[in-house]
Design a protein around this motif. Structure first.
Motif, PDB file in Angstrom:
ATOM      1  N   TYR A   1      75.904  57.957  42.429  1.00 23.36           N
ATOM      2  CA  TYR A   1      76.446  57.661  40.866  1.00 23.36           C
ATOM      3  C   TYR A   1      77.581  58.668  40.689  1.00 23.36           C
ATOM      4  N   ASP A   2      78.388  58.663  40.111  1.00 19.71           N
ATOM      5  CA  ASP A   2      79.360  59.707  39.478  1.00 19.71           C
ATOM      6  C   ASP A   2      79.457  59.363  38.051  1.00 19.71           C
ATOM      7  N   LEU A   3      78.697  60.186  37.225  1.00 20.11           N
ATOM      8  CA  LEU A   3      78.556  59.631  35.924  1.00 20.11           C
ATOM      9  C   LEU A   3      80.019  59.924  35.032  1.00 20.11           C
ATOM     10  N   GLY A   4      80.985  60.702  35.911  1.00 23.17           N
ATOM     11  CA  GLY A   4      82.346  61.333  35.196  1.00 23.17           C
ATOM     12  C   GLY A   4      83.457  60.275  35.327  1.00 23.17           C
ATOM     13  N   ALA A   5      82.813  59.278  36.335  1.00 26.98           N
ATOM     14  CA  ALA A   5      84.105  58.254  36.584  1.00 26.98           C
ATOM     15  C   ALA A   5      84.313  57.383  35.434  1.00 26.98           C
ATOM     16  N   ALA A   6      85.575  57.049  35.345  1.00 34.53           N
ATOM     17  CA  ALA A   6      86.212  56.274  34.373  1.00 34.53           C
ATOM     18  C   ALA A   6      86.596  54.634  34.914  1.00 34.53           C
ATOM     19  N   PRO A   7      86.463  53.664  34.027  1.00 32.94           N
ATOM     20  CA  PRO A   7      86.086  53.917  32.629  1.00 32.94           C
ATOM     21  C   PRO A   7      84.448  53.617  32.474  1.00 32.94           C
ATOM     22  N   ASN A   8      83.881  53.539  33.720  1.00 33.98           N
ATOM     23  CA  ASN A   8      82.362  53.381  33.675  1.00 33.98           C
ATOM     24  C   ASN A   8      81.867  54.451  34.897  1.00 33.98           C
ATOM     25  N   PRO A   9      80.625  54.726  34.725  1.00 30.87           N
ATOM     26  CA  PRO A   9      80.036  55.402  35.887  1.00 30.87           C
ATOM     27  C   PRO A   9      80.163  54.693  37.168  1.00 30.87           C
ATOM     28  N   SER A  10      80.553  55.143  38.333  1.00 34.21           N
ATOM     29  CA  SER A  10      80.636  54.690  39.563  1.00 34.21           C
ATOM     30  C   SER A  10      79.123  54.531  40.083  1.00 34.21           C
ATOM     31  N   ARG A  11      78.883  53.551  41.139  1.00 37.91           N
ATOM     32  CA  ARG A  11      77.745  53.731  41.710  1.00 37.91           C
ATOM     33  C   ARG A  11      77.955  53.105  43.291  1.00 37.91           C
ATOM     34  N   THR A  12      77.757  53.669  44.426  1.00 37.70           N
ATOM     35  CA  THR A  12      78.112  53.656  45.803  1.00 37.70           C
ATOM     36  C   THR A  12      76.957  54.063  46.614  1.00 37.70           C
ATOM     37  N   PRO A  13      76.840  53.288  47.708  1.00 42.81           N
ATOM     38  CA  PRO A  13      76.125  53.695  48.944  1.00 42.81           C
ATOM     39  C   PRO A  13      76.724  54.633  49.999  1.00 42.81           C
ATOM     40  N   THR A  14      76.248  55.130  51.019  1.00 43.02           N
ATOM     41  CA  THR A  14      76.613  55.484  52.342  1.00 43.02           C
ATOM     42  C   THR A  14      77.397  56.889  51.852  1.00 43.02           C
ATOM     43  N   THR A  15      78.828  56.878  51.386  1.00 44.16           N
ATOM     44  CA  THR A  15      79.713  57.837  51.329  1.00 44.16           C
ATOM     45  C   THR A  15      80.315  58.026  49.983  1.00 44.16           C
ATOM     46  N   TYR A  16      80.565  59.195  49.468  1.00 46.68           N
ATOM     47  CA  TYR A  16      81.328  59.203  48.151  1.00 46.68           C
ATOM     48  C   TYR A  16      81.941  60.481  47.917  1.00 46.68           C
ATOM     49  N   THR A  17      83.172  60.299  47.724  1.00 44.53           N
ATOM     50  CA  THR A  17      84.253  61.648  47.595  1.00 44.53           C
ATOM     51  C   THR A  17      84.706  61.780  46.064  1.00 44.53           C
ATOM     52  N   MET A  18      84.729  62.860  45.563  1.00 47.52           N
ATOM     53  CA  MET A  18      85.296  63.199  44.320  1.00 47.52           C
ATOM     54  C   MET A  18      85.721  64.595  44.522  1.00 47.52           C
ATOM     55  N   PRO A  19      86.644  65.042  43.610  1.00 48.77           N
ATOM     56  CA  PRO A  19      87.138  66.643  43.645  1.00 48.77           C
ATOM     57  C   PRO A  19      86.315  67.610  44.073  1.00 48.77           C
ATOM     58  N   PHE A  20      85.127  67.673  43.511  1.00 47.08           N
ATOM     59  CA  PHE A  20      84.068  68.808  43.581  1.00 47.08           C
ATOM     60  C   PHE A  20      83.161  68.438  44.905  1.00 47.08           C
TER      61      PHE A  20
END
Length: 239
Positions: free
Chosen positions: A40-59
């Protein structure tokens, strides 16, 4: 120790992200559910994202994998963190909150094995050392024993500077990592080596690196057989 439900954490951190106006998908917080295999990325807009396996965000980039030997927490994860990504305001520190599963009928000693491992080299695989000599420090939780290893001063030459035997079944750890600083709890403990320069060399100044690596129910290095069972929920915050 306080134990939180996943729903409670998502609601609390989601409300905090909204209240403080976090930029979309820029700083998280990230939540890793190692029982369901979801990120989960709680900073994603407009709603917190949810994904399996692999996730990339700036940090951070998260890699989720099956942990087939452990039905209680059937997933493991590696997280590559960058506290100074391009186009973002640098973070001075990262907080890593790890919640652990309790004993089961199958495994009365949960958590067991390599449940938490944090280092500043992508090839860290436990007990200190790595592929380079600059800023290669590690903290590990192995069989409920917490240990911290210094940066290497020569090939294979490291010091174990902290060792604690702990009872963490159904408990949690909160780690704080900054330049030459490591804090953890509960209970609250910390070490700092600003002058000795033997801990994490994290930052944007000369001689530091903005990258930190973490493994949950595994060590950092890909391909290692060092895995564990019992880390069930991870919350990562960049500040």
């Amino acid at each position: 120790m306080t134990t939180y439900t996943l729903t409670g954490i998502l609601m609390t951190l989601g409300a905090a992200a909204t209240a403080f106006g976090q930029a979309a998908a820029s700083r998280g917080p990230l939540v890793l559910d190692l029982r369901a295999g979801l990120i989960y990325d709680l900073g994603a807009a407009p709603n917190p994202s949810r994904t399996p396996t692999t996730y990339t965000m700036p940090f951070a980039t998260v890699q989720m994998q099956a942990n087939r030997a452990c039905p209680e927490t059937p997933f493991m994860a590696r997280v590559d963190m960058n506290l100074n990504p391009a186009g973002q305001q640098a973070a001075a520190r990262v907080f890593v909150n790890v919640e652990y599963e309790g004993a089961s009928q199958r495994e009365p000693k949960l958590p067991v094995g390599w449940v938490t491992h944090i280092g500043d080299d992508p090839n860290n695989d436990g007990f200190g050392g790595g592929s380079g000599l600059d800023g290669v420090a590690e903290v590990q939780v192995l069989d409920q024993n917490l240990a911290v290893y210094s940066a290497a001063v020569a090939a294979g030459v490291v010091d174990r500077i902290v060792y604690q035997e702990q009872a963490i079944s159904k408990g949690s750890h909160r780690f704080e990592i900054a330049n030459q600083f490591l804090g953890w709890g509960q209970p609250a403990s910390q070490i700092s080596t600003n002058f000795g320069k033997k801990l994490f060399a994290v930052g944007t100044s000369a001689g530091t690196d903005p990258r930190i690596y973490a493994g949950f129910n595994r060590v950092v290095r890909n391909g290692s057989t060092r895995t564990g069972c019992g880390a069930r929920l991870v919350v990562i915050e960049f500040q």
